[in-house]
Design a protein around this motif. Structure first.
Motif, mmCIF file in Angstrom:
data_model
loop_
_atom_site.group_PDB
_atom_site.id
_atom_site.type_symbol
_atom_site.label_atom_id
_atom_site.label_comp_id
_atom_site.label_asym_id
_atom_site.label_seq_id
_atom_site.Cartn_x
_atom_site.Cartn_y
_atom_site.Cartn_z
ATOM 1 N N GLU A 1 -6.778 -1.267 -18.468
ATOM 2 C CA GLU A 1 -6.848 -0.148 -17.519
ATOM 3 C C GLU A 1 -7.567 1.061 -18.103
ATOM 4 O O GLU A 1 -8.354 1.707 -17.412
ATOM 5 C CB GLU A 1 -5.433 0.244 -17.078
ATOM 6 N N ASP A 2 -7.336 1.363 -19.366
ATOM 7 C CA ASP A 2 -7.990 2.512 -19.987
ATOM 8 C C ASP A 2 -9.503 2.318 -20.055
ATOM 9 O O ASP A 2 -10.273 3.268 -19.846
ATOM 10 C CB ASP A 2 -7.436 2.746 -21.398
ATOM 11 N N GLN A 3 -9.925 1.110 -20.335
ATOM 12 C CA GLN A 3 -11.357 0.822 -20.415
ATOM 13 C C GLN A 3 -12.011 0.876 -19.030
ATOM 14 O O GLN A 3 -13.132 1.355 -18.880
ATOM 15 C CB GLN A 3 -11.576 -0.552 -21.056
ATOM 16 N N LEU A 4 -11.274 0.395 -18.027
ATOM 17 C CA LEU A 4 -11.790 0.470 -16.657
ATOM 18 C C LEU A 4 -11.897 1.923 -16.204
ATOM 19 O O LEU A 4 -12.865 2.307 -15.527
ATOM 20 C CB LEU A 4 -10.871 -0.304 -15.709
ATOM 21 N N VAL B 1 -10.307 1.354 -7.729
ATOM 22 C CA VAL B 1 -10.431 0.201 -8.624
ATOM 23 C C VAL B 1 -9.196 -0.693 -8.650
ATOM 24 O O VAL B 1 -9.308 -1.910 -8.803
ATOM 25 C CB VAL B 1 -10.754 0.686 -10.062
ATOM 26 N N LEU B 2 -8.007 -0.121 -8.488
ATOM 27 C CA LEU B 2 -6.770 -0.897 -8.649
ATOM 28 C C LEU B 2 -5.974 -1.056 -7.359
ATOM 29 O O LEU B 2 -4.808 -1.442 -7.386
ATOM 30 C CB LEU B 2 -5.885 -0.238 -9.718
ATOM 31 N N HIS B 3 -6.565 -0.771 -6.236
ATOM 32 C CA HIS B 3 -5.844 -0.806 -4.955
ATOM 33 C C HIS B 3 -5.365 -2.217 -4.615
ATOM 34 O O HIS B 3 -6.089 -3.189 -4.815
ATOM 35 C CB HIS B 3 -6.753 -0.290 -3.841
ATOM 36 N N PRO B 4 -4.144 -2.336 -4.074
ATOM 37 C CA PRO B 4 -3.585 -3.666 -3.792
ATOM 38 C C PRO B 4 -4.146 -4.346 -2.547
ATOM 39 O O PRO B 4 -4.009 -5.561 -2.394
ATOM 40 C CB PRO B 4 -2.092 -3.389 -3.618
ATOM 41 N N VAL C 1 0.833 -1.200 0.000
ATOM 42 C CA VAL C 1 0.000 0.000 0.000
ATOM 43 C C VAL C 1 0.868 1.250 0.000
ATOM 44 O O VAL C 1 0.607 2.214 -0.723
ATOM 45 C CB VAL C 1 -0.949 -0.001 1.217
ATOM 46 N N LEU C 2 1.917 1.242 0.813
ATOM 47 C CA LEU C 2 2.824 2.386 0.871
ATOM 48 C C LEU C 2 3.439 2.654 -0.504
ATOM 49 O O LEU C 2 3.457 3.798 -0.984
ATOM 50 C CB LEU C 2 3.927 2.133 1.899
ATOM 51 N N ASN C 3 3.935 1.620 -1.158
ATOM 52 C CA ASN C 3 4.548 1.785 -2.476
ATOM 53 C C ASN C 3 3.525 2.256 -3.509
ATOM 54 O O ASN C 3 3.832 3.073 -4.389
ATOM 55 C CB ASN C 3 5.189 0.471 -2.928
ATOM 56 N N PHE C 4 2.318 1.739 -3.396
ATOM 57 C CA PHE C 4 1.221 2.130 -4.290
ATOM 58 C C PHE C 4 0.949 3.624 -4.194
ATOM 59 O O PHE C 4 0.851 4.340 -5.193
ATOM 60 C CB PHE C 4 -0.025 1.320 -3.905
ATOM 61 N N TYR C 5 0.850 4.138 -2.962
ATOM 62 C CA TYR C 5 0.538 5.550 -2.761
ATOM 63 C C TYR C 5 1.742 6.470 -2.997
ATOM 64 O O TYR C 5 1.568 7.671 -3.213
ATOM 65 C CB TYR C 5 -0.021 5.781 -1.363
ATOM 66 N N LYS C 6 2.934 5.924 -2.946
ATOM 67 C CA LYS C 6 4.096 6.740 -3.285
ATOM 68 C C LYS C 6 4.104 7.064 -4.780
ATOM 69 O O LYS C 6 4.592 8.110 -5.201
ATOM 70 C CB LYS C 6 5.395 6.044 -2.883
ATOM 71 N N GLU C 7 3.576 6.143 -5.577
ATOM 72 C CA GLU C 7 3.465 6.379 -7.015
ATOM 73 C C GLU C 7 2.452 7.489 -7.300
ATOM 74 O O GLU C 7 2.704 8.384 -8.110
ATOM 75 C CB GLU C 7 3.054 5.088 -7.738
ATOM 76 N N LEU C 8 1.301 7.429 -6.623
ATOM 77 C CA LEU C 8 0.274 8.458 -6.789
ATOM 78 C C LEU C 8 -0.619 8.451 -5.550
ATOM 79 O O LEU C 8 -1.482 7.594 -5.412
ATOM 80 C CB LEU C 8 -0.574 8.210 -8.039
ATOM 81 N N PRO C 9 -0.419 9.396 -4.643
ATOM 82 C CA PRO C 9 -1.252 9.459 -3.434
ATOM 83 C C PRO C 9 -2.720 9.698 -3.783
ATOM 84 O O PRO C 9 -3.040 10.289 -4.823
ATOM 85 C CB PRO C 9 -0.673 10.648 -2.666
#
Length: 281
Positions: free
Chosen positions: A179-182, A207-210, A10-18
């Motif tokens: 991803e674009d369609q989602l 939609v894409l949260h780990p 989760v931390l790495n996910f939000y570091k990419e885009l909070p």
């Protein structure tokens, strides 16, 4: 040192885009100026107008903290925030600077954070369900952060209300949508801002949260009771007065059908609830 239940994915996910991240600082600042808690968190203004000290746990890019420090400073209230994500903290500081207000943000792990002084109001909105132990996080907040007579304001994904949203996008993923369609489908439901990065941050989060968990008020009430926390109000019944907790438990079960109806009508309904609880003196 206390064991941490922070989730590294989760931390790495939000570091990419909070979450709730505006690329344009002026739009971010404008969103703070235009926020009115009375519209969606009506139980908070009466507390914030009493000159209270607030801590936001998992503050992200500082929306909750900066709203309080911008709109309630005249009442003597002040808020600070902690988050495990340095990227989010940096943006929170930048928005506060753009607003011309003082907001204190610190990079901290909730599960290891025990301040010397406790707070009148501790909020954690949309955070604990992304950790590896939501219930322990609640207990930590109640035991170590909220002062006697103080309040906790907690927001979590709902056990019943969240499922239809997740099911809808899981079916689309199984059909092979990319991803674009989602994102296109999400934008049909979600009326975002003019900031594309902001809308994308919501899409990734929803939609894409780990990792996420879902919870019910009925599940959480034994936790509140054991920690001497009294339920004051909840969005389950639109913050109205209630006589017995059982009536709330029955009402929250209706959120499953409500969420299905919203999805069918192409209306954004993430399945989220908040509650306000007061700690006994």
């Amino acid at each position: 040192m206390n064991k941490s239940y922070a989730n590294s994915d989760v931390l790495n996910f939000y570091k990419e885009l909070p979450f709730n991240y505006y690329e344009d600082l002026d739009i971010a600042a404008k969103s703070i100026r235009n926020t009115n808690f009375s519209n969606f968190y009506p139980v908070l203004p009466p507390i914030l107008k009493k000159g209270v000290k607030v801590l936001d746990v998992g503050c992200g890019v500082g929306w909750f903290v900066n709203v309080i420090n911008f709109h309630y400073k005249e009442y003597g209230s002040s808020a600070s925030g902690i988050d495990y994500n340095s990227t989010a903290i940096k943006r929170a500081d930048e928005i506060a600077f753009r607003l011309g207000i003082k907001s204190d943000f610190a990079e901290k792990d909730l599960y290891r954070y025990k301040p010397k002084k406790r707070y009148d109001l501790v909020s954690s909105i949309g955070v604990l369900h992304h950790t590896n132990n939501c219930i322990y996080g609640l207990r930590h907040i109640f035991n170590h952060l909220v002062k006697p007579g103080g309040y906790a304001f907690i927001g979590l994904y709902h056990k019943y209300g969240r499922k239809p949203f997740l099911d809808h996008f899981d079916k689309l993923k199984m059909k092979g949508l990319d991803e674009d369609q989602l994102l296109k489908e999400f934008n049909v439901l979600f009326s975002g801002s003019n900031d594309k990065q902001h809308n994308l941050s919501w899409f990734y989060d929803q939609v894409l949260h780990p990792h996420e968990t879902q919870h019910s008020l009925a599940e959480l009430m034994p936790i509140l009771h054991s920690e001497k926390m009294e339920l004051v109000s909840t969005s389950i019944n639109k913050f109205e007065l209630f006589k017995k907790e059982d009536e709330l438990f029955e009402k929250e079960k209706q959120y499953y059908e409500l969420a299905i109806q919203k999805i069918r009508k192409k209306i954004y309904f993430p399945g989220f609830f908040v509650f306000l609880a007061k700690k006994s003196c």
